[in-house]
Write a protein that holds these residues in place. Structure first.
Motif, short mmCIF file in Angstrom:
data_model
loop_
_atom_site.label_atom_id
_atom_site.label_comp_id
_atom_site.label_asym_id
_atom_site.label_seq_id
_atom_site.Cartn_x
_atom_site.Cartn_y
_atom_site.Cartn_z
N PRO A 1 -8.24 -5.69 0.47
CA PRO A 1 -8.84 -6.19 -0.78
C PRO A 1 -8.34 -5.48 -2.02
N GLU A 2 -8.00 -4.20 -1.90
CA GLU A 2 -7.50 -3.49 -3.08
C GLU A 2 -6.11 -4.00 -3.48
N GLY B 1 -1.94 2.39 -8.09
CA GLY B 1 -3.03 1.46 -7.87
C GLY B 1 -3.24 0.44 -8.96
N ARG C 1 0.84 -1.21 0.00
CA ARG C 1 0.00 0.00 0.00
C ARG C 1 0.87 1.26 0.00
N ASN D 1 -5.18 -7.14 -2.87
CA ASN D 1 -5.46 -8.47 -3.40
C ASN D 1 -5.81 -8.42 -4.88
N ARG D 2 -6.51 -7.37 -5.30
CA ARG D 2 -6.87 -7.23 -6.72
C ARG D 2 -5.64 -6.95 -7.59
N GLN D 3 -4.56 -6.46 -6.98
CA GLN D 3 -3.34 -6.17 -7.73
C GLN D 3 -2.40 -7.37 -7.82
#
Length: 447
Positions: free
Chosen positions: A226-227, A198, A186, A229-231
């Motif tokens: 979760p953001e 991002g 992050r 995890n999407r990466q």
């Protein structure tokens, strides 16, 4: 970064390790000596006027750019270090440090979060301190890992290198490893200097102690970050610690790796605020004092044949007779954590006799000398059974923990290359041999 940065980094580490021209480690703490590590470098100390809790996990608190050092020798490679807000194993706000190194081919689209296996109870041995130029015995591992990271830079990956154990060096406390790693990612996307953002895709990469952080980050990401995890394109790990209570029995009395018993007990108890000393024997207290701020290099081979029974008072010869022990080891049992939702590559050696571990405990079996192969198989099978079919598992029957590392590294890098290229992840689901039970430990009822 200079176009030859990856090659320069590799050359620098080989030169430093071979020629030995690094400055003497005069300021390095000795094992058993408590150090106020946060005060030794003000960069590591959060001293802002706002409460740390007022920041979001991953928020950048401080940043600096410096030369990447190998054994105290500066190289032409630049490193960006970030102090960021994170969360410790007990869920409390904490501050931690990560390092970002940009590839000369970087366009900010892909990065590898590299989790070091520095394995130490002294925060001064963390990779960020080695990169900044500090020299310590325990920091030798973080220095040598530049040989692994240089090829990743050469492939065009930016690197994010968190201090996975946090600022109190809570060795083996997996949940904290995971949150520190996720918040490091992050933070790397919130500092403009890194070029990451991002939309950057990330791969998780770690062996041994680094695999603890890698797997816990992958397991915690869907809920905690979760953001992030999407990466993620996937996680690659080898030589994995799954159920520490099993490892304790496996390495008990070993020639080399049994020193990790007191290290893990100290690290996990420190992480969860447990005072383990009342349970220790006179010998156990002596070993505790020697290793309280020691590194893996202070432990390996220093206590040949030492057993758990020698470390504790007679009434605690069964570890599960200590309620705080069972509570702590269950918290760091990966078998009780969530299933990652991204593809995974897991490699595990199984020739521990080559490193002086001959035990074959019932229900646990053999391993690579320190990690239990049956536990790792069981975890991989569990992931397959709970919805993640993109798990590739490999077991190396002729390789021990140290010996498996270079073999696994090349295969893990190739596996990550394919994930970044968008190729379908291979699977071993349905073909992984049975493993051990990963059920929580039960306290022993004493009369």
């Amino acid at each position: 970064m200079n176009r030859r940065a990856a090659g320069l980094l590799a050359t620098a580490v080989v030169t430093a390790l071979t020629v030995g021209t690094a400055p003497a480690a005069t300021a390095a703490p000795t094992a058993g000596t408590q150090t106020d590590t946060r005060a030794s470098d003000p960069f590591y100390r959060y001293d802002g006027s706002k409460p740390l809790s007022s920041y979001k996990p991953g928020d950048v608190l401080k940043k600096r750019t410096l030369d990447y050092h190998i054994l105290g020798i500066p190289t032409p490679v630049k490193a960006i270090q970030l102090l960021y807000r994170s969360t410790d194993a007990q869920g409390r706000p904490s501050a931690n440090v990560t390092t970002v190194v940009r590839s000369h081919k970087s366009d900010g689209s892909k990065a590898v979060s590299y989790q070091s296996f520095y394995d130490s109870l002294d925060p001064e041995d963390g990779p960020s301190r080695a990169i900044a130029g500090d020299v310590s015995l325990g920091g030798l591992i973080a220095n040598a890992e530049a040989l692994v990271m240089a090829p990743l830079l050469g492939k065009g990956y930016d690197l994010v290198i968190p201090d996975t154990e946090g600022q109190s060096a809570d060795f083996a406390a997996g949940p904290g490893y995971g949150t520190y790693t996720l918040d490091s990612i992050r933070a790397s996307t919130r500092a403009a200097e890194t070029g990451l953002h991002g939309a950057t895709r990330f791969g998780l990469f770690g062996y041994s102690g680094g695999s603890i952080a890698t797997n816990w980050a992958a397991a915690l990401a869907p809920e905690y970050a979760p953001e992030v995890n999407r990466q993620l394109v996937g996680f690659a790990e080898g030589g994995l610690l799954v159920a520490p209570a099993h490892n304790l029995k496996y390495v008990d009395g070993a020639l080399v790796w049994n020193g990790v018993i007191p290290m893990a007990v100290i690290g996990v108890s420190r992480s969860y605020g447990i005072d383990i000393k009342p349970y220790l024997s006179e010998k156990g207290l002596k070993v505790y004092k020697e290793l309280e701020y020691g590194s893996i290099l202070d432990a390996l081979g220093h206590y040949p044949g030492m057993t758990w029974k020698q470390l504790v008072k007679p009434e605690y010869k069964d570890p599960n007779s200590i309620p705080a022990f069972t509570e702590a080891v269950n918290k760091v049992n990966l078998g009780q954590a969530a299933t990652p939702t991204v593809p995974g590559f897991i490699g595990q050696g199984n020739a521990g006799r080559l490193e002086g571990t001959f035990n074959n405990p019932p229900g646990i079996g053999r391993g690579d000398g320190v990690m239990v192969a049956g536990d790792v198989r069981a975890l991989a099978r569990q992931y397959c059974a709970t919805g993640n079919k993109s798990i590739k598992y490999e077991q190396y029957g002729l390789l021990s923990h140290v010996g498996a590392m270079p073999h696994w590294t090349l295969r893990a890098m190739a596996w990550l290359d394919d994930r970044f290229a968008g190729e379908t992840a291979p699977t071993s689901c349905g073909k992984i041999p049975a493993g051990n039970s990963l059920e929580p430990e039960k306290p022993t009822v004493t009369k």
